[in-house]
Design a protein around this motif. Structure first.
Motif, mmCIF file in Angstrom:
data_model
loop_
_atom_site.group_PDB
_atom_site.id
_atom_site.type_symbol
_atom_site.label_atom_id
_atom_site.label_comp_id
_atom_site.label_asym_id
_atom_site.label_seq_id
_atom_site.Cartn_x
_atom_site.Cartn_y
_atom_site.Cartn_z
ATOM 1 N N GLY A 1 1.021 -1.290 0.164
ATOM 2 C CA GLY A 1 0.304 0.057 0.201
ATOM 3 C C GLY A 1 0.797 0.986 0.546
ATOM 4 N N LYS A 2 2.034 1.090 0.167
ATOM 5 C CA LYS A 2 3.111 2.325 0.055
ATOM 6 C C LYS A 2 3.150 3.178 -1.413
ATOM 7 N N ARG A 3 2.640 4.307 -1.220
ATOM 8 C CA ARG A 3 2.562 5.383 -2.465
ATOM 9 C C ARG A 3 4.166 5.405 -2.672
ATOM 10 N N LEU A 4 4.318 5.330 -3.747
ATOM 11 C CA LEU A 4 5.564 5.164 -4.887
ATOM 12 C C LEU A 4 5.962 6.073 -5.111
ATOM 13 N N THR A 5 5.194 6.897 -6.046
ATOM 14 C CA THR A 5 5.050 8.034 -6.994
ATOM 15 C C THR A 5 3.878 8.758 -7.180
ATOM 16 N N LYS A 6 4.297 9.679 -7.594
ATOM 17 C CA LYS A 6 2.703 10.825 -7.487
ATOM 18 C C LYS A 6 2.864 11.949 -9.189
ATOM 19 N N GLY A 7 2.633 12.906 -9.750
ATOM 20 C CA GLY A 7 2.451 13.280 -10.589
ATOM 21 C C GLY A 7 1.082 13.452 -10.995
ATOM 22 N N PHE A 8 0.561 14.274 -12.233
ATOM 23 C CA PHE A 8 -0.756 15.628 -12.661
ATOM 24 C C PHE A 8 -0.006 15.430 -14.423
ATOM 25 N N SER A 9 -1.396 15.626 -15.290
ATOM 26 C CA SER A 9 -1.396 15.711 -15.984
ATOM 27 C C SER A 9 -1.912 17.001 -16.563
ATOM 28 N N CYS A 10 -2.427 17.912 -17.534
ATOM 29 C CA CYS A 10 -2.587 18.787 -17.990
ATOM 30 C C CYS A 10 -2.960 18.948 -19.686
ATOM 31 N N GLN A 11 -4.444 18.706 -19.869
ATOM 32 C CA GLN A 11 -4.718 18.722 -21.174
ATOM 33 C C GLN A 11 -5.268 19.863 -21.823
ATOM 34 N N VAL A 12 -5.860 20.407 -22.964
ATOM 35 C CA VAL A 12 -6.867 21.471 -23.298
ATOM 36 C C VAL A 12 -7.196 21.549 -23.894
ATOM 37 N N ALA A 13 -8.685 21.268 -24.435
ATOM 38 C CA ALA A 13 -9.587 21.233 -25.721
ATOM 39 C C ALA A 13 -8.706 22.331 -26.663
ATOM 40 N N VAL A 14 -8.680 20.960 -28.258
ATOM 41 C CA VAL A 14 -8.496 21.883 -29.449
ATOM 42 C C VAL A 14 -9.233 21.832 -30.076
ATOM 43 N N CYS A 15 -10.247 22.250 -31.279
ATOM 44 C CA CYS A 15 -10.994 22.002 -32.241
ATOM 45 C C CYS A 15 -10.635 21.384 -33.401
ATOM 46 N N ILE A 16 -10.837 20.200 -33.534
ATOM 47 C CA ILE A 16 -9.869 19.427 -34.445
ATOM 48 C C ILE A 16 -9.808 20.386 -36.358
ATOM 49 N N GLU A 17 -11.023 20.984 -36.325
ATOM 50 C CA GLU A 17 -10.830 21.718 -38.011
ATOM 51 C C GLU A 17 -10.592 23.148 -37.938
ATOM 52 N N THR A 18 -10.413 23.442 -37.004
ATOM 53 C CA THR A 18 -9.535 24.698 -36.653
ATOM 54 C C THR A 18 -8.296 25.013 -36.392
#
Length: 141
Positions: free
Chosen positions: A98-115
């Motif tokens: 149960g030991k925590r080994l790693t942590k982190g995060f990611s961020c994503q943004v929406a991009v209109c595929i057409e434009t």
């Protein structure tokens, strides 16, 4: 609002010291992120079908303890932000201890595929699916 996945660390993910190569941590995050997005039916196929791509614009990993070959890990992806960007936090635990080994995060943004233009707010189609998710409704009460 989270998803957990269990991963048995394969041999091809480790270096000569049998420790997971640092780049594979992001792959483990991705597996958990996909599980999370599937829960409210907005994984990458649905993103594309709705007209949006969601590229990663930022990621962070804190390597607290090494992960090794044949170790069983649990990766938790937790949705933290969604109105203007998608921020998901990750924690990696050893299944046995149960030991925590790693942590982190990611961020994503929406991009209109057409434009190919970045959206400054999350698209309505994404928000509708998120708000319809029972786990989201429970969290908001």
């Amino acid at each position: 609002m989270y998803a957990d996945v269990i991963i048995d660390v394969p041999f091809h993910d480790v270096d000569s010291m049998f420790v997971v190569w640092h780049g594979h941590y992001l792959k483990y995050f991705e597996i958990a992120r996909c599980k999370l997005l599937e829960q409210f039916e907005y994984n990458y196929n649905e993103m594309r079908e709705s007209g949006y791509a969601w590229p990663i614009i930022e990621s962070y990993v804190r390597y607290a303890h090494g992960i090794v070959f044949d170790q069983q890990i649990r990766v938790r992806a937790t949705l933290k932000e969604w109105e203007n960007r998608l921020k998901i936090e990750y924690q990696v635990f050893d299944v046995k201890s149960g030991k925590r080994l790693t942590k982190g995060f990611s961020c994503q943004v929406a991009v209109c595929i057409e434009t190919r233009e970045m959206c400054f707010q999350s698209p309505q189609v994404f928000l509708e699916r998120l708000y319809a998710w029972p786990a989201f409704q429970t969290k908001q009460k």
